[in-house]
Design a protein around this motif. Structure first.
Motif, PDB file in Angstrom:
ATOM      1  N   VAL A  22     -20.546   5.878  65.300  1.00 14.30           N
ATOM      2  CA  VAL A  22     -21.375   5.904  66.496  1.00 14.30           C
ATOM      3  C   VAL A  22     -22.434   6.981  66.397  1.00 14.30           C
ATOM      4  CG1 VAL A  22     -21.347   6.421  68.944  1.00 14.30           C
ATOM      5  CG2 VAL A  22     -19.652   4.895  67.978  1.00 14.30           C
ATOM      6  N   GLN A  25     -24.993   6.070  63.782  1.00 16.92           N
ATOM      7  CA  GLN A  25     -25.992   5.121  64.265  1.00 16.92           C
ATOM      8  C   GLN A  25     -27.049   5.866  65.048  1.00 16.92           C
ATOM      9  OE1 GLN A  25     -24.127   2.163  66.623  1.00 16.92           O
ATOM     10  NE2 GLN A  25     -23.431   0.981  64.874  1.00 16.92           N
ATOM     11  N   HIS A  26     -26.533   6.743  65.852  1.00 15.21           N
ATOM     12  CA  HIS A  26     -27.406   7.512  66.715  1.00 15.21           C
ATOM     13  C   HIS A  26     -28.402   8.294  65.894  1.00 15.21           C
ATOM     14  CE1 HIS A  26     -28.232  10.570  69.831  1.00 15.21           C
ATOM     15  NE2 HIS A  26     -28.152   9.494  70.584  1.00 15.21           N
ATOM     16  N   HIS A  29     -31.351   6.683  63.624  1.00 14.40           N
ATOM     17  CA  HIS A  29     -32.580   6.161  64.199  1.00 14.40           C
ATOM     18  C   HIS A  29     -33.266   7.092  65.152  1.00 14.40           C
ATOM     19  CE1 HIS A  29     -31.598   2.684  62.014  1.00 14.40           C
ATOM     20  NE2 HIS A  29     -30.350   2.853  62.416  1.00 14.40           N
ATOM     21  N   GLU A  30     -32.501   8.034  65.666  1.00 14.59           N
ATOM     22  CA  GLU A  30     -33.150   9.062  66.466  1.00 14.59           C
ATOM     23  C   GLU A  30     -33.454  10.203  65.507  1.00 14.59           C
ATOM     24  OE1 GLU A  30     -33.630   9.738  70.059  1.00 14.59           O
ATOM     25  OE2 GLU A  30     -33.709   7.551  70.146  1.00 14.59           O
ATOM     26  N   VAL A  47     -26.538  -2.680  59.236  1.00 14.25           N
ATOM     27  CA  VAL A  47     -27.289  -2.830  60.475  1.00 14.25           C
ATOM     28  C   VAL A  47     -28.570  -2.026  60.392  1.00 14.25           C
ATOM     29  CG1 VAL A  47     -27.158  -2.714  62.969  1.00 14.25           C
ATOM     30  CG2 VAL A  47     -25.076  -3.036  61.639  1.00 14.25           C
ATOM     31  N   HIS A  51     -32.323  -3.216  60.628  1.00 15.29           N
ATOM     32  CA  HIS A  51     -33.161  -2.660  61.668  1.00 15.29           C
ATOM     33  C   HIS A  51     -34.430  -2.040  61.104  1.00 15.29           C
ATOM     34  CE1 HIS A  51     -34.270  -1.071  65.436  1.00 15.29           C
ATOM     35  NE2 HIS A  51     -34.332   0.150  64.946  1.00 15.29           N
ATOM     36  N   GLN A  67     -33.995  -6.993  65.031  1.00 13.53           N
ATOM     37  CA  GLN A  67     -34.650  -6.913  66.336  1.00 13.53           C
ATOM     38  C   GLN A  67     -33.997  -7.889  67.314  1.00 13.53           C
ATOM     39  OE1 GLN A  67     -37.661  -4.978  66.632  1.00 13.53           O
ATOM     40  NE2 GLN A  67     -37.445  -5.225  68.853  1.00 13.53           N
ATOM     41  N   MET A  70     -30.342  -6.665  68.170  1.00 21.02           N
ATOM     42  CA  MET A  70     -30.367  -5.466  69.005  1.00 21.02           C
ATOM     43  C   MET A  70     -30.938  -5.792  70.379  1.00 21.02           C
ATOM     44  SD  MET A  70     -28.855  -3.253  67.503  1.00 21.02           S
ATOM     45  CE  MET A  70     -28.009  -3.718  66.043  1.00 21.02           C
ATOM     46  N   ILE A  73     -28.040  -7.429  72.343  1.00 19.84           N
ATOM     47  CA  ILE A  73     -26.899  -6.619  72.779  1.00 19.84           C
ATOM     48  C   ILE A  73     -27.321  -5.360  73.528  1.00 19.84           C
ATOM     49  CG2 ILE A  73     -25.356  -7.478  70.975  1.00 19.84           C
ATOM     50  CD1 ILE A  73     -25.861  -4.998  69.433  1.00 19.84           C
ATOM     51  N   GLY A  74     -28.610  -5.048  73.465  1.00 19.62           N
ATOM     52  CA  GLY A  74     -29.081  -3.852  74.155  1.00 19.62           C
ATOM     53  C   GLY A  74     -29.483  -4.174  75.587  1.00 19.62           C
ATOM     54  N   ASP A 122     -40.534   1.588  72.991  1.00 13.11           N
ATOM     55  CA  ASP A 122     -39.288   1.217  72.314  1.00 13.11           C
ATOM     56  C   ASP A 122     -38.144   0.997  73.311  1.00 13.11           C
ATOM     57  OD1 ASP A 122     -40.438   1.235  69.875  1.00 13.11           O
ATOM     58  OD2 ASP A 122     -39.812   3.283  69.349  1.00 13.11           O
ATOM     59  N   THR A 315     -19.326  -5.377  71.537  1.00 11.37           N
ATOM     60  CA  THR A 315     -20.590  -5.319  70.809  1.00 11.37           C
ATOM     61  C   THR A 315     -20.449  -5.943  69.420  1.00 11.37           C
ATOM     62  OG1 THR A 315     -21.211  -3.342  72.008  1.00 11.37           O
ATOM     63  CG2 THR A 315     -22.381  -3.768  69.973  1.00 11.37           C
TER      64      THR A 315
ATOM     65  N   MET B   1     -34.387   3.110  67.291  1.00 16.21           N
ATOM     66  CA  MET B   1     -34.423   3.400  68.723  1.00 16.21           C
ATOM     67  C   MET B   1     -33.515   2.485  69.511  1.00 16.21           C
ATOM     68  SD  MET B   1     -36.292   0.659  69.759  1.00 16.21           S
ATOM     69  CE  MET B   1     -36.412  -0.628  68.591  1.00 16.21           C
ATOM     70  N   LEU B   2     -33.486   1.196  69.155  1.00 18.05           N
ATOM     71  CA  LEU B   2     -32.631   0.283  69.893  1.00 18.05           C
ATOM     72  C   LEU B   2     -31.164   0.572  69.618  1.00 18.05           C
ATOM     73  CD1 LEU B   2     -34.600  -3.036  69.641  1.00 18.05           C
ATOM     74  CD2 LEU B   2     -33.867  -1.915  71.735  1.00 18.05           C
ATOM     75  N   LEU B   3     -30.866   0.878  68.352  1.00 16.98           N
ATOM     76  CA  LEU B   3     -29.490   1.216  67.990  1.00 16.98           C
ATOM     77  C   LEU B   3     -29.049   2.453  68.740  1.00 16.98           C
ATOM     78  CD1 LEU B   3     -29.106   0.629  64.182  1.00 16.98           C
ATOM     79  CD2 LEU B   3     -27.644  -0.211  66.005  1.00 16.98           C
ATOM     80  N   ALA B   4     -29.949   3.406  68.810  1.00 16.23           N
ATOM     81  CA  ALA B   4     -29.623   4.644  69.505  1.00 16.23           C
ATOM     82  C   ALA B   4     -29.308   4.341  70.961  1.00 16.23           C
ATOM     83  CB  ALA B   4     -30.794   5.611  69.404  1.00 16.23           C
ATOM     84  N   SER B   5     -30.088   3.417  71.539  1.00 15.91           N
ATOM     85  CA  SER B   5     -29.873   3.113  72.948  1.00 15.91           C
ATOM     86  C   SER B   5     -28.507   2.471  73.169  1.00 15.91           C
ATOM     87  CB  SER B   5     -30.979   2.193  73.459  1.00 15.91           C
ATOM     88  OG  SER B   5     -30.796   0.895  72.975  1.00 15.91           O
ATOM     89  N   LEU B   6     -27.940   1.897  72.092  1.00 19.45           N
ATOM     90  CA  LEU B   6     -26.623   1.264  72.222  1.00 19.45           C
ATOM     91  C   LEU B   6     -25.544   2.287  72.498  1.00 19.45           C
ATOM     92  CD1 LEU B   6     -26.034  -1.489  69.561  1.00 19.45           C
ATOM     93  CD2 LEU B   6     -26.305  -1.691  72.022  1.00 19.45           C
ATOM     94  N   VAL B   7     -25.618   3.425  71.807  1.00 17.52           N
ATOM     95  CA  VAL B   7     -24.536   4.403  71.936  1.00 17.52           C
ATOM     96  C   VAL B   7     -24.917   5.565  72.842  1.00 17.52           C
ATOM     97  CG1 VAL B   7     -23.388   3.856  69.784  1.00 17.52           C
ATOM     98  CG2 VAL B   7     -25.303   5.458  69.784  1.00 17.52           C
TER      99      VAL B   7
END
Lengths: 386, 169
Positions: A22, A25-26, A29-30, A47, A51, A67, A70, A73-74, A122, A315, B1-7
């Motif tokens: 988790v 993932q965070h 991309h951040e 993933v 992405h 895309q 995400m 599921i987003g 985004d 998810t 960014m979208l993945l980040a928004s998931l968690v």
């Protein structure tokens, strides 16, 4: 006692493992965040690659599975129905500088334009300094104001949440009416459908986990949590509006649910429960120095695991089902024939996944409720002399 | 960014989720779970009561049946006894009647026989008397016929006298 603490250690490790991907993932991309744990990065590589490919292919205008998945599921501002048609939803923002702003998500023009000093960047709403209608991609973001802005917009997930809340109220209040109208008689219709599940939650979940004496007090929460999760899991499987939102696969939703369980457990914990956590009876002092922090960690970890389990299960199911569908279009891009060929297999696998997800929808609702009941049961357990 | 928004739990959703879930929890607890759970409890209690009642009724029924059976058996036995007694009495009475009748008949018969004997004796006596009378009559007639002349009467007297003479001598 040593076995119990071992179990606690094990659950701690499982929790850490769950946390790893988790956070990875965070971080993946951040890019602005610090303190990465790169060991976990590969866990979401697939993933992540999909992405990342997104950005490269976006320019070319090709099919982008990452895309698509995400996006499904987003969460989103406005509810994408099909093609370029979206259901506009209210945007509600507040900050002390600009006060309350309420407007339709249409104003952002699918994230291309700024409105009211805000823009969609985004998927997130950011504060900008440009006038209305500026191309959002070139707007100058006001980071400071963005941080200070509270976004309580009715997003797709919030909308789905409200729909499911309404459904729950309609279904169960009408079922309840049947109980008062036809008191003492055999159940019929919807009442008949719901009664076995209510009885299941009462007898096999609450009564067995909490015990005869206290379970009735917690029935409202357990029933509400069970049906809320179950209904939303099922709605998540329905591909068309108003289903299709990944509500129970959203960390904010599972966070609130897990937090409620944690609050109920903590508030209802009796002397016996706290005694076991803070100073396990019959354990020498020097062991307590290790055990008590572990127990406290375990106490906090329980709701955390509840949160992650539901989120990850739902998810993951959505990602797999959507991935099979995406395969069709990925292959379809190379040649139409390949696309049709893969479609047969993909379709079969997706049907299989859907069946599995139906099962998972029930199991996860059951597991969440049952574990909540277990934790509550441990908190209200009467001391027995052993 | 979208993945980040998931968690990354979004504040908005946490806000709405808390608000909505607690509202739903409150409303359902008050208007759905309470009546449903109470209804279920009441129905279960009434079903349990009904089952107990049925069980008790069944037991009562069984005991009643047993009692009935017992009564029937006793009645049958009594009937048997009564019938037997009646049969015995009847047999006895028949036997007695038969004896009595026979005795009477015997008595009658013997009386009849005596009567017959008496009658017969009387008849014989009467017949003897009549025969005697008739003989006298006949003898008279014959005598009258034979002694209607004086010569004949003289000859008879002579004859009787002669006989008497011979008898004297």
């Amino acid at each position: 006692m040593s076995l119990k603490s071992l179990l606690r250690l094990a659950s701690l490790m499982i929790g850490a493992l769950l946390m790893g991907p988790v956070s990875a993932q965070h971080e993946g991309h951040e890019h602005g965040h610090e303190g990465h744990d790169h060991a976990h990065e590969h866990a979401v590589e697939a993933v992540a690659v999909a992405h990342d490919a997104t950005h490269h292919e976006e320019a070319k205008g090709g099919f982008d599975a990452g895309q698509l998945i995400m996006g499904h599921i987003g969460d989103e501002h406005g509810w994408h129905l099909w093609g370029h048609t979206s259901l506009p939803l209210p945007i509600i923002l507040y900050n002390s500088e600009r006060g309350l702003s309420v407007f339709s998500s249409n104003r952002f023009d699918h994230g291309h334009k700024t409105y009211g000093g805000y823009a969609l960047h985004d998927g997130h709403i950011v504060a900008v300094d440009d006038p209305d209608g500026t191309d959002a991609h070139h707007a100058s973001i006001n980071e400071e104001l963005t941080q200070a802005t509270w976004d309580i917009s009715i997003t797709k997930n919030v909308m789905s949440l409200l729909v499911s809340a309404a459904l729950l109220l309609i279904i169960f209040i009408s079922v309840a009416k049947a109980y008062t109208r036809r008191a003492g008689q055999a159940p019929t219709g919807l009442q008949n459908l719901m009664e076995p599940i209510v009885l299941f939650v009462r007898d096999d979940v609450a009564k067995s986990a909490i015990g005869e004496k206290h379970f009735m007090r917690f029935m409202p929460y357990l029933l509400t949590a069970f049906f809320f999760i179950f209904l939303n899991n099922l709605l998540g499987l329905v591909p068309i509006f108003p289903g299709g939102a990944n509500l129970t696969g959203n960390i904010a939703v599972t966070l609130v649910l897990a937090l409620l369980t944690f609050i109920i457990v903590t508030v209802n914990g009796n002397k016996h429960y706290w005694h076991h956590i803070l100073a396990m009876p019959g354990v020498p002092g020097w062991v307590l120095a290790i055990l008590t922090p572990v127990e406290i960690l375990g106490m906090l970890l329980k709701p955390f695991v509840l949160m992650i389990r539901l989120f990850a299960n739902i998810t993951a199911g959505h990602i797999i089902a959507l991935s099979f569908f995406s395969l069709i279009f990925v292959f379809g891009e190379t040649s139409a024939g390949a696309g049709y060929g893969v479609a047969i297999g993909s379709w079969a696998f997706t049907v299989f996944m859907m069946c599995l997800e139906l099962l998972v929808a029930f199991i996860q609702a059951y597991v969440f409720t049952f574990l909540s009941a277990m934790y509550i049961g441990a908190a209200v357990e009467e001391p027995h002399h052993h | 960014m979208l993945l980040a928004s998931l968690v990354e739990p979004s504040f908005g959703l946490i806000f709405w989720m808390t608000l909505t879930f607690l509202t739903v929890l409150f409303l359902l607890a008050k208007f759905a779970w309470k009546p449903i759970l109470n209804g279920l409890k009441e129905r279960e209690a009434s079903i349990a009561d009904a089952l107990n009642e049925a069980k008790r009724a069944r037991e009562e029924m069984a005991s009643l049946n047993a009692k009935n059976e017992e009564l029937m058996r006793a009645a049958r036995e009594e009937r048997e006894v009564l019938l037997k007694e009646a049969r015995d009495i009847r047999d006895k009475e028949i036997a007695e009647a038969k004896g009595k009748a026979k005795a009477e008949a015997d008595a009658l018969l013997s009386r009849a026989r005596i009567d017959i004997q008496n009658e017969k004796n009387a008849a014989i006596v009467e017949m003897k008397n009549q025969v005697a009378e008739l003989s006298i009559l006949v003898a008279e007639r014959i005598l009258r016929d034979k002694l209607d002349s004086s010569a004949a009467q003289q000859s008879l007297v002579d004859k009787v006298m002669a006989e008497a003479e011979t008898r004297k001598s």
